[in-house]
Structure formats: structure tokens, C-alpha cells
Design a protein around this motif. Structure first.
Motif, mmCIF file in Angstrom:
data_model
loop_
_atom_site.group_PDB
_atom_site.id
_atom_site.type_symbol
_atom_site.label_atom_id
_atom_site.label_comp_id
_atom_site.label_asym_id
_atom_site.label_seq_id
_atom_site.Cartn_x
_atom_site.Cartn_y
_atom_site.Cartn_z
ATOM 1 N N LEU A 165 -6.513 -18.513 36.991
ATOM 2 C CA LEU A 165 -5.910 -17.743 35.913
ATOM 3 C C LEU A 165 -5.242 -16.505 36.494
ATOM 4 C CD1 LEU A 165 -8.666 -17.566 33.115
ATOM 5 C CD2 LEU A 165 -6.655 -19.022 33.131
ATOM 6 N N GLU A 166 -4.267 -15.995 35.765
ATOM 7 C CA GLU A 166 -3.658 -14.710 36.116
ATOM 8 C C GLU A 166 -3.511 -13.894 34.846
ATOM 9 O OE1 GLU A 166 -0.090 -14.864 38.430
ATOM 10 O OE2 GLU A 166 -0.753 -16.628 39.561
ATOM 11 N N LEU A 167 -3.595 -12.581 35.001
ATOM 12 C CA LEU A 167 -3.365 -11.721 33.847
ATOM 13 C C LEU A 167 -1.926 -11.884 33.368
ATOM 14 C CD1 LEU A 167 -5.205 -8.445 34.905
ATOM 15 C CD2 LEU A 167 -5.746 -9.876 32.915
ATOM 16 N N GLU A 168 -1.763 -12.146 32.082
ATOM 17 C CA GLU A 168 -0.421 -12.309 31.522
ATOM 18 C C GLU A 168 -0.501 -12.111 30.011
ATOM 19 O OE1 GLU A 168 3.156 -15.361 32.231
ATOM 20 O OE2 GLU A 168 1.477 -16.264 31.155
ATOM 21 N N PHE A 169 -0.078 -10.958 29.563
ATOM 22 C CA PHE A 169 -0.096 -10.702 28.125
ATOM 23 C C PHE A 169 1.124 -11.355 27.483
ATOM 24 C CE2 PHE A 169 1.155 -8.195 24.407
ATOM 25 C CZ PHE A 169 -0.003 -8.302 23.656
ATOM 26 N N SER A 170 0.867 -12.241 26.540
ATOM 27 C CA SER A 170 1.963 -12.923 25.850
ATOM 28 C C SER A 170 1.474 -13.391 24.485
ATOM 29 C CB SER A 170 2.462 -14.129 26.661
ATOM 30 O OG SER A 170 1.419 -15.079 26.828
ATOM 31 N N ILE A 171 2.391 -13.355 23.528
ATOM 32 C CA ILE A 171 2.097 -13.876 22.189
ATOM 33 C C ILE A 171 3.171 -14.905 21.869
ATOM 34 C CG2 ILE A 171 1.714 -13.314 19.765
ATOM 35 C CD1 ILE A 171 1.083 -10.488 20.568
ATOM 36 N N PRO A 172 2.937 -16.169 22.185
ATOM 37 C CA PRO A 172 3.947 -17.202 21.939
ATOM 38 C C PRO A 172 4.215 -17.351 20.441
ATOM 39 C CG PRO A 172 1.843 -18.181 22.546
ATOM 40 C CD PRO A 172 1.699 -16.714 22.776
ATOM 41 N N HIS A 265 -8.003 -16.022 25.928
ATOM 42 C CA HIS A 265 -7.412 -16.710 27.080
ATOM 43 C C HIS A 265 -5.913 -16.882 26.874
ATOM 44 C CE1 HIS A 265 -7.411 -20.612 29.723
ATOM 45 N NE2 HIS A 265 -6.559 -19.710 30.152
ATOM 46 N N LEU A 266 -5.531 -17.310 25.674
ATOM 47 C CA LEU A 266 -4.116 -17.539 25.380
ATOM 48 C C LEU A 266 -3.306 -16.244 25.452
ATOM 49 C CD1 LEU A 266 -1.854 -19.479 24.244
ATOM 50 C CD2 LEU A 266 -2.532 -18.639 21.984
ATOM 51 N N ILE A 267 -3.823 -15.168 24.902
ATOM 52 C CA ILE A 267 -3.057 -13.929 24.754
ATOM 53 C C ILE A 267 -3.029 -13.100 26.042
ATOM 54 C CG2 ILE A 267 -2.877 -11.738 23.495
ATOM 55 C CD1 ILE A 267 -2.140 -14.195 21.865
ATOM 56 N N PHE A 268 -4.132 -13.047 26.769
ATOM 57 C CA PHE A 268 -4.246 -12.104 27.892
ATOM 58 C C PHE A 268 -4.171 -12.738 29.277
ATOM 59 C CE2 PHE A 268 -6.587 -10.063 24.358
ATOM 60 C CZ PHE A 268 -5.803 -8.920 24.234
ATOM 61 N N PHE A 269 -4.181 -14.080 29.348
ATOM 62 C CA PHE A 269 -4.167 -14.749 30.646
ATOM 63 C C PHE A 269 -3.189 -15.919 30.611
ATOM 64 C CE2 PHE A 269 -8.237 -12.668 30.345
ATOM 65 C CZ PHE A 269 -8.469 -12.164 31.617
ATOM 66 N N THR A 270 -2.876 -16.424 31.784
ATOM 67 C CA THR A 270 -2.069 -17.650 31.831
ATOM 68 C C THR A 270 -2.864 -18.780 31.170
ATOM 69 O OG1 THR A 270 -2.929 -18.061 34.074
ATOM 70 C CG2 THR A 270 -0.759 -17.036 33.895
ATOM 71 N N TYR A 271 -2.142 -19.634 30.473
ATOM 72 C CA TYR A 271 -2.781 -20.693 29.703
ATOM 73 C C TYR A 271 -2.038 -22.007 29.915
ATOM 74 C CZ TYR A 271 -5.167 -22.983 25.829
ATOM 75 O OH TYR A 271 -5.942 -23.825 25.085
#
Length: 276
Positions: A165-172, A265-271
Motif C-alpha cells: 500500500l501507499e499513502l494516497e488521499f483520493s475520493i473517486p 483504505h479506499l480514501i487514504f491509501f492505494t486501493y
């Protein structure tokens, strides 16, 4: 209206699950059966698949009325039947792909998401066979719940140290679809089977430690397709969900913690978790 028509079966199943947690068991089962019949009429369910579900429901209903040792035969059948639905081994279920090769963020790997017809049937069968599936077991221990939740959510940053996993903030833009599917058709089904059914049954007969370990290990093995590391992390997460279920005495508590773990997991990390 066209979208509602396509997904009407799953809308019924969703409301059926909500009705179950609202202590409307008869309404819940009725919605599940109506949804199945509509799916059959609209060629989303074959005759073989429909028959397999009706048999499972029938066994579940009669098992709830039996005493040992006869009830053990019924629960053993339901265990194998549930696994068959889990791994899509029973043909004839037209599960709909709602996300096709999408990315949650720039660094994430592509994944697909389906609305399953087979897996939700596990929940409704357990509702029929296990009358106290959604009942309160005992008074909750809030301090123990908090003490369990902190290391449970620490699993996500720990997984990042292994490069999965990597830190990645995203809201698809499809977050709402993930929310509905993951909460009602994934977390509810998984917690009902592994915690409400397996862990509780094994704990009552062999003790808490045995029930926790077996249910958590089987939960991890159910994620074997994602690789060995995912099995390990899923087993540890399953242990956390199991402790939440034990300390809260309520299935919905384990469901919500499980969902917030997945959503974090979905919002704050790679998913999803990389299996490479």
C-alpha cells in the motif's frame, strides 16, 4: 428510470438487509424472495441457481427448529452451501459488473467491482437458520472496543511498510457506489457468516479463543486470491472484527468497523492491496 430498472433486484435486497437490522425479519426474507423471483423472470438468475437458493433457505428454516445432533447436519450443509456461494461455484447467477477496470487514484492498480446475487443469499439463509444472529449478546465494553480498534486500523499503515500500500488521499467519483456495495453486500455478509455464525457457534461450544482463531483464519483464507500477505492481513483484521463483535455483543458494530476499515483504505491509501 432505466438505471433503477437494471438494479431493482439489488435495491430490494438492500432494503431487505436494512429491514433485518430493523428487526423486521419477515419483511427481510420476503424482499429477498421477491428479488430472487424478479431476477429469475429477468434472466439474471437461472433455474438451477434459483433452486439452489430455495433449497438453502429451506434447509436453513428447518435447521433452526432442530436439536442436536440433527441441527449439526443442517449447519454443516449451510456452511458448505455458503462457501459455494462465496466462491461462485454454483452456476447461474448473473452478477453485474458496476465498475470496470477503474482506478481509485493515480498510484492505485485497476480493479473491478460486481453487484453479487449469490453472496447476499448467505445472509438471508443465516437469518433463517440462526434466530439470534442479530440479537444483543451481552453488555458492551467500550474501553475494550477502543483498545481493539486502534491496532486494527494500524494494519493499513503497517501494510504500507511492506510495499503493498501507499499513502494516497483520493475520493473517486464512484465512492457512493463503493459505500453501498461494501457496506450492505460485503461487510454485512462477511460479518454475519464469520462472526455471527462461525465465531459465535464455535465460541459457545469450544470457547472464545478457539472461535476467534478459527473464524479469523478462515476469513483470511477466503482472501487467498489476493496473495499470501493479504491472507495474513485479512486474518489479523478478522481477529479485530471478532474482538469488536465479542466486546460489543452486536453484529452491527463489527459490520460498521469492518466497513470503516475498508472505506479508510479506499480514501487514504492505494486501493486495492497489491498482490504483486
Amino acid at each position: 428510470m432505466e438505471v433503477i430498472g437494471i438494479y431493482f433486484v439489488w435495491i430490494l435486497l438492500a432494503f431487505g438487509i436494512i429491514a433485518a437490522f430493523s428487526k423486521q425479519k419477515r419483511m427481510s426474507i420476503s424482499m429477498a424472495v421477491i428479488g430472487l423471483l424478479i431476477a429469475f423472470v429477468n434472466d439474471r438468475l437461472s433455474a438451477v441457481a434459483l433452486l439452489s437458493v430455495l433449497v438453502g433457505f429451506g434447509v436453513a428454516h428447518h435447521t433452526s427448529k432442530q436439536k442436536p445432533p440433527l441441527c449439526y447436519v443442517g449447519y454443516s450443509f449451510l456452511f458448505l452451501w455458503s462457501l459455494s456461494l462465496w466462491f461462485h461455484l454454483i452456476p447461474g447467477f448473473n452478477n453485474v459488473r458496476v465498475l470496470d477496470n477503474v482506478f481509485s487514484g493515480p498510484q492505485s492498480i485497476p480493479f473491478n467491482m460486481y453487484l453479487d446475487l449469490d453472496k447476499p443469499m448467505i445472509f438471508f439463509a443465516l437469518l433463517l437458520s440462526y434466530p439470534d444472529l442479530l440479537s444483543k449478546i451481552h453488555k458492551q465494553n467500550l474501553q475494550a472496543i477502543v483498545a481493539t480498534t486502534i491496532p486494527l486500523f494500524a494494519l493499513l499503515p503497517i501494510a504500507s511498510t511492506f510495499g503493498k500500500l501507499e499513502l494516497e488521499f483520493s475520493i473517486p467519483n464512484w465512492w457512493w457506489l463503493f459505500l453501498i456495495k461494501n457496506l450492505l453486500f460485503t461487510c454485512v455478509v462477511e460479518e454475519a457468516f464469520f462472526r455471527g455464525f462461525l465465531q459465535r457457534s464455535l465460541s459457545q461450544r469450544f470457547g472464545l479463543v478457539f472461535g476467534l482463531l478459527i473464524a479469523s483464519t478462515l476469513f483470511g483464507l477466503a482472501h487467498l486470491s489476493g496473495g499470501l500477505l493479504l491472507v495474513v492481513f485479512a486474518s489479523l483484521a478478522g481477529l479485530g472484527y471478532g474482538l469488536i463483535f465479542h466486546f460489543s455483543g452486536r453484529l452491527w458494530a463489527a459490520v460498521l468497523v469492518h466497513f470503516f476499515f475498508n472505506f479508510s483504505h479506499l480514501i487514504f491509501f492505494t486501493y486495492p492491496l497489491s498482490s504483486g
